[in-house]
Design a protein around this motif. Structure first.
Motif: not given
Ligand SMILES: [Zn+2]
Ligand SMILES: [Zn+2]
Length: 432
Positions: A394-398
């Motif tokens: 899971i990657r947080d784009m911000a």
């Protein structure tokens, strides 16, 4: 052939429609909470419905209505506003017989052929209410409901302006007084206002031209023309608003250009909207039902312009539309798993997130680009390796932070992060 939409009539395109629906849904939920029922009337009405209620000499009827004759020669008009058609429907269907009071709301397009400019198109859209049977003691409550709804939308930086026009008798006495005064100062008024003295004298009070404003500053005050009952109603309105802790400004120049208004009138403005700063307005129309041949039932209503609301909302804080989650996959097995994960997220988070997947079988790099283009907040990455371990990235784009979590916890983890985000937004709008 190059076709274009009719001047001043705009398409609402994908991306925007989502925000429109979000706003409409929030409005519906709020209205239904306050006990309003929806009414939908046709966009076409017989012309006299507007000319007799709004006023033959008003700007709307004289200059702005789309009026044409049908095949039998009857004049029809595209509705320039919502109140008159609803009063027509209220009487036609005997709705007053069902209940002595009735709260109605509407959402839909209106039409006025004004010069198009930002926040003012020729087909524009309104959210509005009409409350039949409402006495002046209800006015503060209606304004409180309106304020509550604007806050639900996330709007904070608006101003409520109020005024009174008095009952019909006060209003016509005041109009005569004002006419006499303005006739004496006629040479200082703009051409429009010279014309307004005869046909719509109150409108001179809200002219934005410097010289007219100078004349208006010295003009007679409506408060001096109020009968004891109207004076008392207006004082009560102010007291009630204070008791409800609703900030308001009294504005003697607030007159509304429509003939049917009497008593309380109000307007909501927003400083970020520039010269067209009203997001909505309303007032009492105690004689309109009777004038249309119905019983003597007082009423009050207001309308908000959806286009203006959205401009103000975008300038304050962007409305919360549901976070975009992109699921990037590598390989056929991951693709199958991705469909199952999507269903699981749907079960837990329907209406709160938007899930996008790759329909092209593209490379991971290209999928990441897609996620970026679609403003994804989170990207889930699933390949053969992760599948074997029962994990997903899971990657947080911000923040660009990445973590590996168990596939079964995906919906929970997204939910947790989304709730955190929406609370941050809420805290931000409360601080404003
Ligand atoms: Zn009065
Ligand atoms: Zn003027």
């Amino acid at each position: 052939m190059n076709y274009k939409s009719v001047r001043g009539m705009e398409d609402i395109l994908p991306g925007d429609t989502r925000i429109w629906r979000w706003l409409e849904d929030a409005a519906r939920k709020t209205f239904e909470f306050y006990g309003y029922e929806e009414i939908r009337t046709p966009i076409l009405e017989e012309t006299p419905i507007f000319s007799r209620s709004i006023g033959e000499t008003s700007d709307i009827v004289k200059k702005e209505m789309y009026t044409f004759k049908d095949k039998k020669g009857r004049p029809l008009s595209l509705r320039p506003e919502g109140t008159a058609p609803i009063v027509r429907a209220y009487i036609e269907h005997g709705l007053h017989k069902i209940s002595p009071e009735l709260k109605l709301y509407y959402i839909g397009p209106m039409f006025r052929s004004e010069r198009p400019q930002k926040g003012r198109s020729r087909q524009f859209h309104q959210i509005g209410v009409e409350v039949f049977g409402a006495r002046p003691s209800f006015d503060a409550e209606l304004i409180a409901e309106l304020e509550g709804m604007l806050k639900t939308f996330g709007l904070t930086d608006f101003t409520v302006k109020i005024n009174t026009l008095g009952c019909e008798k006060d209003k016509s006495e005041f109009s005569e007084k004002l006419k006499k005064y303005l006739e004496l100062k006629k040479n200082r008024l703009c051409e429009d206002c010279k014309d307004r003295i005869k046909r719509n004298v109150l409108r001179v009070l809200d002219c934005k031209k410097e010289s007219c404003m100078g004349v208006v500053r010295e003009a007679p005050d409506i408060l001096d023309s109020l009968c004891p009952q109207c004076k008392d109603d207006f004082d009560k309105l102010k007291n009630n608003l204070e008791a409800l802790k609703i900030g308001f400004k009294e504005s003697r120049n607030l007159v509304r250009g429509l003939d049917y208004y009497t008593g309380t009138v109000f307007e909501v403005t927003h400083p970020l909207l520039g010269s067209q700063d009203a997001i909505g307005a309303g007032g009492r129309y105690d004689k309109l039902v009777k004038d249309f041949g119905g019983p003597d039932i007082p009423a009050i209503g207001y309308a908000l312009g959806i286009e203006r609301l959205l401009i103000a909302l975008r300038k304050e804080t962007p409305p919360y539309q549901g976070a975009v989650i992109y699921i990037a996959t590598l390989g056929d097995k991951a693709k199958i798993k991705c469909v199952q994960i999507t269903e699981k997220i749907k079960k837990e988070l329907l209406g709160r997130v938007i899930v996008l997947t790759d329909p092209r079988g593209a490379s991971l790099k290209s999928q990441m680009r897609s996620a970026d283009k679609n403003n994804a907040k989170l990207v889930l990455i699933l390949g053969e390796n992760e599948l074997e371990k029962g994990k997903i990235v899971i990657r947080d784009m911000a923040t660009k932070e990445q973590a590996e979590i168990g596939i079964d916890n995906v919906a929970d983890e997204i939910g947790r992060r989304i709730i955190l985000e929406s609370e941050k937004l809420k805290a931000k709008s409360e601080k404003l």
